[in-house]
Design a protein around this motif. Sequence first.
Motif, PDB file in Angstrom:
ATOM      1  N   ILE B  91       0.838  -1.211   0.000  1.00  0.00           N
ATOM      2  CA  ILE B  91       0.000   0.000   0.000  1.00  0.00           C
ATOM      3  C   ILE B  91       0.869   1.255   0.000  1.00  0.00           C
ATOM      4  O   ILE B  91       0.609   2.217  -0.724  1.00  0.00           O
ATOM      5  CB  ILE B  91      -0.928   0.009   1.237  1.00  0.00           C
ATOM      6  N   ALA B  92       1.931   1.236   0.810  1.00  0.00           N
ATOM      7  CA  ALA B  92       2.695   2.476   1.041  1.00  0.00           C
ATOM      8  C   ALA B  92       3.589   2.844  -0.137  1.00  0.00           C
ATOM      9  O   ALA B  92       3.758   4.026  -0.435  1.00  0.00           O
ATOM     10  CB  ALA B  92       3.540   2.329   2.308  1.00  0.00           C
ATOM     11  N   TYR B  93       4.139   1.840  -0.835  1.00  0.00           N
ATOM     12  CA  TYR B  93       5.117   2.175  -1.872  1.00  0.00           C
ATOM     13  C   TYR B  93       4.530   3.006  -3.019  1.00  0.00           C
ATOM     14  O   TYR B  93       5.062   4.078  -3.332  1.00  0.00           O
ATOM     15  CB  TYR B  93       5.808   0.907  -2.389  1.00  0.00           C
ATOM     16  N   GLN B 184      11.851  10.230  -2.078  1.00  0.00           N
ATOM     17  CA  GLN B 184      12.054  11.654  -2.284  1.00  0.00           C
ATOM     18  C   GLN B 184      13.530  12.008  -2.481  1.00  0.00           C
ATOM     19  O   GLN B 184      13.864  12.911  -3.234  1.00  0.00           O
ATOM     20  CB  GLN B 184      11.502  12.404  -1.077  1.00  0.00           C
ATOM     21  N   SER B 185      14.382  11.256  -1.794  1.00  0.00           N
ATOM     22  CA  SER B 185      15.808  11.564  -1.886  1.00  0.00           C
ATOM     23  C   SER B 185      16.418  11.089  -3.203  1.00  0.00           C
ATOM     24  O   SER B 185      17.575  11.351  -3.477  1.00  0.00           O
ATOM     25  CB  SER B 185      16.555  10.931  -0.713  1.00  0.00           C
ATOM     26  N   LEU B 186      15.639  10.372  -4.004  1.00  0.00           N
ATOM     27  CA  LEU B 186      16.175   9.903  -5.289  1.00  0.00           C
ATOM     28  C   LEU B 186      16.116  11.035  -6.316  1.00  0.00           C
ATOM     29  O   LEU B 186      15.079  11.673  -6.486  1.00  0.00           O
ATOM     30  CB  LEU B 186      15.362   8.695  -5.781  1.00  0.00           C
ATOM     31  N   ASP B 187      17.230  11.264  -6.974  1.00  0.00           N
ATOM     32  CA  ASP B 187      17.316  12.260  -8.037  1.00  0.00           C
ATOM     33  C   ASP B 187      16.367  11.858  -9.182  1.00  0.00           C
ATOM     34  O   ASP B 187      16.492  10.768  -9.725  1.00  0.00           O
ATOM     35  CB  ASP B 187      18.777  12.279  -8.514  1.00  0.00           C
ATOM     36  N   THR B 188      15.434  12.747  -9.515  1.00  0.00           N
ATOM     37  CA  THR B 188      14.459  12.435 -10.565  1.00  0.00           C
ATOM     38  C   THR B 188      15.155  12.128 -11.891  1.00  0.00           C
ATOM     39  O   THR B 188      14.654  11.340 -12.696  1.00  0.00           O
ATOM     40  CB  THR B 188      13.475  13.609 -10.742  1.00  0.00           C
ATOM     41  N   ASN B 189      16.320  12.707 -12.108  1.00  0.00           N
ATOM     42  CA  ASN B 189      17.081  12.421 -13.329  1.00  0.00           C
ATOM     43  C   ASN B 189      17.384  10.929 -13.477  1.00  0.00           C
ATOM     44  O   ASN B 189      17.494  10.422 -14.582  1.00  0.00           O
ATOM     45  CB  ASN B 189      18.408  13.184 -13.334  1.00  0.00           C
ATOM     46  N   THR B 204      12.192   0.282 -14.330  1.00  0.00           N
ATOM     47  CA  THR B 204      12.761   1.442 -13.648  1.00  0.00           C
ATOM     48  C   THR B 204      12.558   1.318 -12.137  1.00  0.00           C
ATOM     49  O   THR B 204      13.465   1.570 -11.351  1.00  0.00           O
ATOM     50  CB  THR B 204      12.088   2.727 -14.165  1.00  0.00           C
ATOM     51  N   HIS B 205      11.353   0.860 -11.749  1.00  0.00           N
ATOM     52  CA  HIS B 205      11.112   0.658 -10.317  1.00  0.00           C
ATOM     53  C   HIS B 205      12.020  -0.435  -9.764  1.00  0.00           C
ATOM     54  O   HIS B 205      12.627  -0.279  -8.716  1.00  0.00           O
ATOM     55  CB  HIS B 205       9.642   0.303 -10.072  1.00  0.00           C
ATOM     56  N   TRP B 206      12.093  -1.532 -10.493  1.00  0.00           N
ATOM     57  CA  TRP B 206      12.818  -2.696  -9.992  1.00  0.00           C
ATOM     58  C   TRP B 206      14.324  -2.453  -9.899  1.00  0.00           C
ATOM     59  O   TRP B 206      14.964  -2.848  -8.942  1.00  0.00           O
ATOM     60  CB  TRP B 206      12.525  -3.890 -10.906  1.00  0.00           C
ATOM     61  N   ARG B 207      14.896  -1.768 -10.890  1.00  0.00           N
ATOM     62  CA  ARG B 207      16.353  -1.649 -10.957  1.00  0.00           C
ATOM     63  C   ARG B 207      16.885  -0.341 -10.388  1.00  0.00           C
ATOM     64  O   ARG B 207      18.042  -0.250  -9.998  1.00  0.00           O
ATOM     65  CB  ARG B 207      16.815  -1.776 -12.421  1.00  0.00           C
ATOM     66  N   LEU B 210      13.541   1.016  -6.447  1.00  0.00           N
ATOM     67  CA  LEU B 210      13.502   0.127  -5.286  1.00  0.00           C
ATOM     68  C   LEU B 210      14.873  -0.071  -4.632  1.00  0.00           C
ATOM     69  O   LEU B 210      14.979   0.035  -3.415  1.00  0.00           O
ATOM     70  CB  LEU B 210      12.881  -1.224  -5.678  1.00  0.00           C
ATOM     71  N   PRO B 211      15.927  -0.330  -5.420  1.00  0.00           N
ATOM     72  CA  PRO B 211      17.240  -0.463  -4.762  1.00  0.00           C
ATOM     73  C   PRO B 211      17.625   0.788  -3.968  1.00  0.00           C
ATOM     74  O   PRO B 211      18.182   0.695  -2.879  1.00  0.00           O
ATOM     75  CB  PRO B 211      18.208  -0.686  -5.929  1.00  0.00           C
ATOM     76  N   HIS B 212      17.287   1.935  -4.528  1.00  0.00           N
ATOM     77  CA  HIS B 212      17.605   3.173  -3.813  1.00  0.00           C
ATOM     78  C   HIS B 212      16.826   3.267  -2.510  1.00  0.00           C
ATOM     79  O   HIS B 212      17.321   3.795  -1.518  1.00  0.00           O
ATOM     80  CB  HIS B 212      17.287   4.380  -4.701  1.00  0.00           C
ATOM     81  N   CYS B 213      15.592   2.756  -2.523  1.00  0.00           N
ATOM     82  CA  CYS B 213      14.710   2.881  -1.348  1.00  0.00           C
ATOM     83  C   CYS B 213      14.928   1.787  -0.317  1.00  0.00           C
ATOM     84  O   CYS B 213      14.257   1.785   0.717  1.00  0.00           O
ATOM     85  CB  CYS B 213      13.254   2.844  -1.791  1.00  0.00           C
ATOM     86  N   LYS B 214      15.812   0.838  -0.592  1.00  0.00           N
ATOM     87  CA  LYS B 214      15.937  -0.326   0.290  1.00  0.00           C
ATOM     88  C   LYS B 214      16.093   0.044   1.764  1.00  0.00           C
ATOM     89  O   LYS B 214      15.386  -0.512   2.605  1.00  0.00           O
ATOM     90  CB  LYS B 214      17.090  -1.206  -0.191  1.00  0.00           C
ATOM     91  N   PRO B 215      16.970   0.987   2.110  1.00  0.00           N
ATOM     92  CA  PRO B 215      17.085   1.324   3.537  1.00  0.00           C
ATOM     93  C   PRO B 215      15.770   1.840   4.121  1.00  0.00           C
ATOM     94  O   PRO B 215      15.404   1.468   5.241  1.00  0.00           O
ATOM     95  CB  PRO B 215      18.153   2.418   3.560  1.00  0.00           C
ATOM     96  N   GLY B 216      15.052   2.666   3.361  1.00  0.00           N
ATOM     97  CA  GLY B 216      13.777   3.186   3.840  1.00  0.00           C
ATOM     98  C   GLY B 216      12.753   2.083   4.009  1.00  0.00           C
ATOM     99  O   GLY B 216      12.013   2.033   4.992  1.00  0.00           O
ATOM    100  N   ILE B 217      12.731   1.167   3.035  1.00  0.00           N
ATOM    101  CA  ILE B 217      11.794   0.048   3.117  1.00  0.00           C
ATOM    102  C   ILE B 217      12.141  -0.821   4.323  1.00  0.00           C
ATOM    103  O   ILE B 217      11.259  -1.231   5.080  1.00  0.00           O
ATOM    104  CB  ILE B 217      11.855  -0.787   1.818  1.00  0.00           C
ATOM    105  N   ALA B 218      13.441  -1.058   4.527  1.00  0.00           N
ATOM    106  CA  ALA B 218      13.863  -1.881   5.663  1.00  0.00           C
ATOM    107  C   ALA B 218      13.453  -1.229   6.973  1.00  0.00           C
ATOM    108  O   ALA B 218      12.896  -1.882   7.865  1.00  0.00           O
ATOM    109  CB  ALA B 218      15.380  -2.082   5.621  1.00  0.00           C
ATOM    110  N   SER B 219      13.689   0.076   7.073  1.00  0.00           N
ATOM    111  CA  SER B 219      13.368   0.743   8.323  1.00  0.00           C
ATOM    112  C   SER B 219      11.860   0.729   8.567  1.00  0.00           C
ATOM    113  O   SER B 219      11.402   0.451   9.685  1.00  0.00           O
ATOM    114  CB  SER B 219      13.962   2.152   8.274  1.00  0.00           C
TER     115      SER B 219
END
Lengths: 364, 294
Positions: B91-93, B184-189, B204-207, B210-219
């Motif tokens: 739901i959150a992603y 949000q911290s991911l550069d839109t570029n 784009t989400h998968w590669r 999502l990898p960029h968000c892993k710490p946020g998802i983990a937390s």
Amino acid sequence: MTAGVDLDNVCADFGTFRAVDRVNVNIQPGEFFSFLGPSGCGKTTILRMISGFTNPSEGVIRIGGKDMKNTRPNQRPTALIFQNLALFPLMPVWENIAFGLEVRGVDKNTRRAKAEELLRLVDLPDAADKRVSQLSGGQKQRVAIARALAVEPDVMLLDEPLSALDLKLRQHMRAELRAIQKRTQVTFIYITHDQGEALAMSDRVGVMSQGKLQQVATPREIYDAPANGFVASFVGENNIFSGEVAGAEGAFATFRTASGTFQARLGPNTTGAKTRLFLRPEHVTLQAGPGALNSIPVEVTDVAFEGNFISIQSRDSSGQMLVAEARNDGAATVPKPGEKLHMVFDPAHALILAGDTAAKDPDA
Amino acid sequence: MKDLLNRYGPVLTSIFILLTAFWLLALVILPNIYLFENSFRPYLPIAEVGGPNDTYSFDNYLKFFESPIHIRVFIWTILYSSIVTVICFIIAYPLAYYLAKVADLKLVPTLFLLLFIPLWVSEILRSFAWFIILSLKGPLNFGLIGLGIIEDPIRWMTGFRSVMIGLVYTYVLFMLFPVYNAVQSLDTNQIEASEDLGAPWWRTHWRVILPHCKPGIASGSVTVFMLSAGSILVPTLLASTNSRWFTEIIQQWMFESQDWNTGSAYAFLLLIICTVFVSLVMRIFKVKLSDIAK
């Protein structure tokens, strides 16, 4: 493969603000074309429209003759190099380069081989397994180029990719980009506010201001025969005189200013318009006695030794500041501040042009 | 420390430090030590406390391992907390991505306010609200029948589904905010670069995203999982006879049996096993503790 890009009456509106205003240009297949202009002139918007991230509010964009209206960025035969490069920091260098191939379902061994081949092309043969953060600015630049080349685009779009590099590296990368373009024959569309970059690399340059394309021409023509006051003042240095045309004779005219009355070449679209006289510093000479034609008595105020040339600031009787540049051939005598001289120039090198001048971009 | 002294002077600084120390020591550390110590002692009549029978042992902990029902409830708790965590993420992603990268910047504060307002209502009231919504003759069944989607009312509050609905509703924001910060911290570029290179949206989400968000998802996942596994309110209100939560067993030991010793042992078991479980999952997903702290 390479393809031309046609912009046909292209406009971009953001709310009531028109960022790009009726731009028409045909970029030839295999051409190195630069959009040159100050920040906020709409050149990045043009690039985003060609790559598909922004839709034109009017007009048509064709790549290789095909209307791109409903084509998503991931379906266009373009590759964009971002200003900040936008390399993927979590992937090693080779995966960055091979990302476009991965997306196209190419198997891993082929991808790896292709990435290594491209790394050799950009002169980074040992970087495949490095992390992006381990690379220097120039190396990242090369990886970004390789990543874009990997998808074999017909058109390569570059958004001021050299602006973050230091001067030496920038000059080196200029030559490198030019060489890669010649070798691959891909159409390059280059966005920059740096006139040196645009002039040195491009086959043709489009000078932009306030969303409008001011002139499209070869670098030489842009510099020697600017179409209007904006182009003349944005590209290169000038002595600019306000005044008015006092009588025209063919290609030449008499121009009356506070500093005197001069003979000068008449630029395009000058009839009835507000005009100024533009004179490049390298086209004037300072001499002891007055000249027969186009001669201004001046007093030298400052002399700057720039290495390959000497820049001499002076002031005429009306108070206008004037700049002259003398090539440093090792024998030139350098005038001293306070010295009274005469500034002389050839009518063929003085241009009467219509239109506003550019407020100089401090970065340029 | 020196900054604090310079800024507030010795009196205020001492008050701050003493208050913080009091909070940590008296309200966090000492009660835990007390329970920890108690968990190794037998449950005895008051007269025998401190007597010859009052010796340290693992008996209270062993009680758990000797009770198949308690073990089963524990496994259910871990399993369904994990499912709740996954549902919260699902739901959150998209919501976090929408808020961080798609939504009109002017709208974002309003949207956040709308998300926050339910949090202002206490957890008890919100759980009761779900109790009403999910009841056999409640508004949900009424609405579904009215729309013709179902013919007969559904018994929602059986098994774990009502507990999961309640837990997801209660804790989904604890997933949303860290994931939102990460997106949000991911550069839109980076997103555009991926698309420009030909990637369809899902890749784009998968590669890239999502990898960029892993710490946020983990937390977010650790928070939701731990809160769900440790929740007492939602399971108490929304669970049925055939769905029990491990915290309810701890509560039974402590308040129904008055056996604080075994209750403490169970509470520490929950803490320890959940921590081990979370560490294992983090290892599988290659997330480091220091990533989460970011």
